[in-house]
Design a protein around this motif. Structure first.
Motif, PDB file in Angstrom:
ATOM      1  N   ASP A   1       0.832  -1.204   0.000  1.00  0.00           N
ATOM      2  CA  ASP A   1       0.000   0.000   0.000  1.00  0.00           C
ATOM      3  C   ASP A   1       0.865   1.251   0.000  1.00  0.00           C
ATOM      4  O   ASP A   1       0.631   2.194  -0.768  1.00  0.00           O
ATOM      5  N   LEU A   2       1.848   1.273   0.869  1.00  0.00           N
ATOM      6  CA  LEU A   2       2.732   2.432   0.974  1.00  0.00           C
ATOM      7  C   LEU A   2       3.505   2.641  -0.325  1.00  0.00           C
ATOM      8  O   LEU A   2       3.650   3.777  -0.802  1.00  0.00           O
ATOM      9  N   SER A   3       3.999   1.560  -0.915  1.00  0.00           N
ATOM     10  CA  SER A   3       4.770   1.663  -2.163  1.00  0.00           C
ATOM     11  C   SER A   3       3.921   2.249  -3.290  1.00  0.00           C
ATOM     12  O   SER A   3       4.387   3.090  -4.065  1.00  0.00           O
ATOM     13  N   CYS A   4       2.677   1.795  -3.386  1.00  0.00           N
ATOM     14  CA  CYS A   4       1.777   2.313  -4.413  1.00  0.00           C
ATOM     15  C   CYS A   4       1.502   3.794  -4.201  1.00  0.00           C
ATOM     16  O   CYS A   4       1.482   4.584  -5.152  1.00  0.00           O
ATOM     17  N   ASP A   5       1.289   4.180  -2.952  1.00  0.00           N
ATOM     18  CA  ASP A   5       1.008   5.583  -2.656  1.00  0.00           C
ATOM     19  C   ASP A   5       2.215   6.467  -2.948  1.00  0.00           C
ATOM     20  O   ASP A   5       2.084   7.554  -3.518  1.00  0.00           O
ATOM     21  N   ILE A   6       3.399   6.011  -2.580  1.00  0.00           N
ATOM     22  CA  ILE A   6       4.602   6.798  -2.860  1.00  0.00           C
ATOM     23  C   ILE A   6       4.806   6.943  -4.367  1.00  0.00           C
ATOM     24  O   ILE A   6       5.146   8.022  -4.862  1.00  0.00           O
ATOM     25  N   ALA A   7       4.584   5.855  -5.105  1.00  0.00           N
ATOM     26  CA  ALA A   7       4.795   5.892  -6.562  1.00  0.00           C
ATOM     27  C   ALA A   7       3.912   6.939  -7.226  1.00  0.00           C
ATOM     28  O   ALA A   7       4.385   7.729  -8.049  1.00  0.00           O
ATOM     29  N   VAL A   8       2.627   6.956  -6.877  1.00  0.00           N
ATOM     30  CA  VAL A   8       1.729   7.893  -7.550  1.00  0.00           C
ATOM     31  C   VAL A   8       1.874   9.307  -7.000  1.00  0.00           C
ATOM     32  O   VAL A   8       1.754  10.285  -7.745  1.00  0.00           O
ATOM     33  N   GLU A   9       2.159   9.447  -5.711  1.00  0.00           N
ATOM     34  CA  GLU A   9       2.369  10.790  -5.157  1.00  0.00           C
ATOM     35  C   GLU A   9       3.613  11.432  -5.751  1.00  0.00           C
ATOM     36  O   GLU A   9       3.650  12.642  -5.997  1.00  0.00           O
TER      37      GLU A   9
END
Length: 281
Positions: free
Chosen positions: A109-117
């Motif tokens: 979840d964190l990785s996906c959020d960092i990628a798009v942010e």
């Protein structure tokens, strides 16, 4: 009465999201189909909004509060969810042992959020422009150094973060910093559940068409969103490469049988052990 108030809240929430969609479209026309690919549904259990790829679910009070605070936060949240869908974060499955289920989900979840942010923070259009915190800048800088020039998609970020030796407090700070949307609707959060093939195909088609448009009709947009188009290319290339492999493998199977006398079971078992240790992302 109560029902009238509910309908009013539903209507206002839909209007806020539609206004955000339209504002994003003015600056990123290459996202026109993606931005318009949702229905809006009110849900008091979401914080503040989330998507399964077909609908955007919103909490009326939290969405309204976010809009009153700064409508750019709603715009960024909308684009954040669109990017999750374009890269199909909500349907990708990741491998884990039973004892590490919670930790892996948290990290994915964190990785996906960092990628798009990171993509959104690199977009300087006024509809999403927002100052970056020191924690964000430091996190992006470290990831970029460790990626050594490679595209920082969610999968690469996931593997890099697994190597970070951070305390629980620092992990929670990262989670709080990059939290934007609720992932409870993601298929990847539901063990042993297969992704919706129709929904998955819809976003694959949107993804591929957008790559074509960026390369042929929207040169300026492509240049302004370099890392975004880089991630799109990786997503599509990996899928096409895998499809090509499957086609070749199916032909190979038709043309060749197994000779029981010459079949090396030791080598086969060794290959299976390697495959079992391969990460799925």
């Amino acid at each position: 009465n109560g029902q009238e108030n509910i309908e009013k809240l539903r209507r206002i929430g839909g209007q806020i999201l539609a206004a955000s969609r339209d504002e994003l479209y003015l600056g990123m026309r290459f996202l026109d189909v993606a931005l318009s690919s949702f229905v809006y549904q009110m849900d008091s259990e979401v914080h503040p909004f989330g998507t399964d790829g077909g609908a955007i679910y919103f909490h009326p009070r939290e969405l309204g509060g976010l809009y009153r605070e700064n409508r750019i936060l709603v715009n960024r949240g909308y684009l954040h969810m669109v990017y999750h869908c374009l890269f199909r974060h909500m349907v990708k499955q990741i491998s884990f042992g039973e004892t590490e289920r919670e930790a892996v989900f948290f990290l994915w979840d964190l990785s996906c959020d960092i990628a798009v942010e990171r993509l959104i923070d690199g977009n300087h259009h006024r509809s999403v422009r927002y100052s970056k915190s020191l924690l964000r800048r430091d996190s992006y800088g470290r990831l970029e150094r460790e990626a050594d020039g490679k595209v920082l998609n969610a999968e690469r970020i996931f593997h890099l973060l697994r190597k970070w030796d951070l305390t629980e407090e620092k992990w929670q700070k990262l989670r709080q910093e990059f939290y934007v949307d609720d992932h409870q609707y993601w298929e990847s959060q539901k063990p042993n559940r297969q992704p919706d093939p129709i929904l998955n195909q819809k976003w694959q088609d949107i993804n591929e068409q957008m790559e074509t448009d960026l390369e042929t009709f929207s040169k300026e947009a492509s240049q302004e969103n370099g890392d975004f188009i880089g991630q799109i290319k990786i997503e599509n290339r990996e899928r096409h490469d895998y499809k090509s492999f499957l086609r070749k493998f199916s032909v190979f199977r038709e043309e060749m049988g197994i000779d029981p006398d010459s079949f090396d079971y030791n080598f086969y078992s060794y290959g299976l052990s390697l495959y079992g240790n391969m990460p799925l992302i």
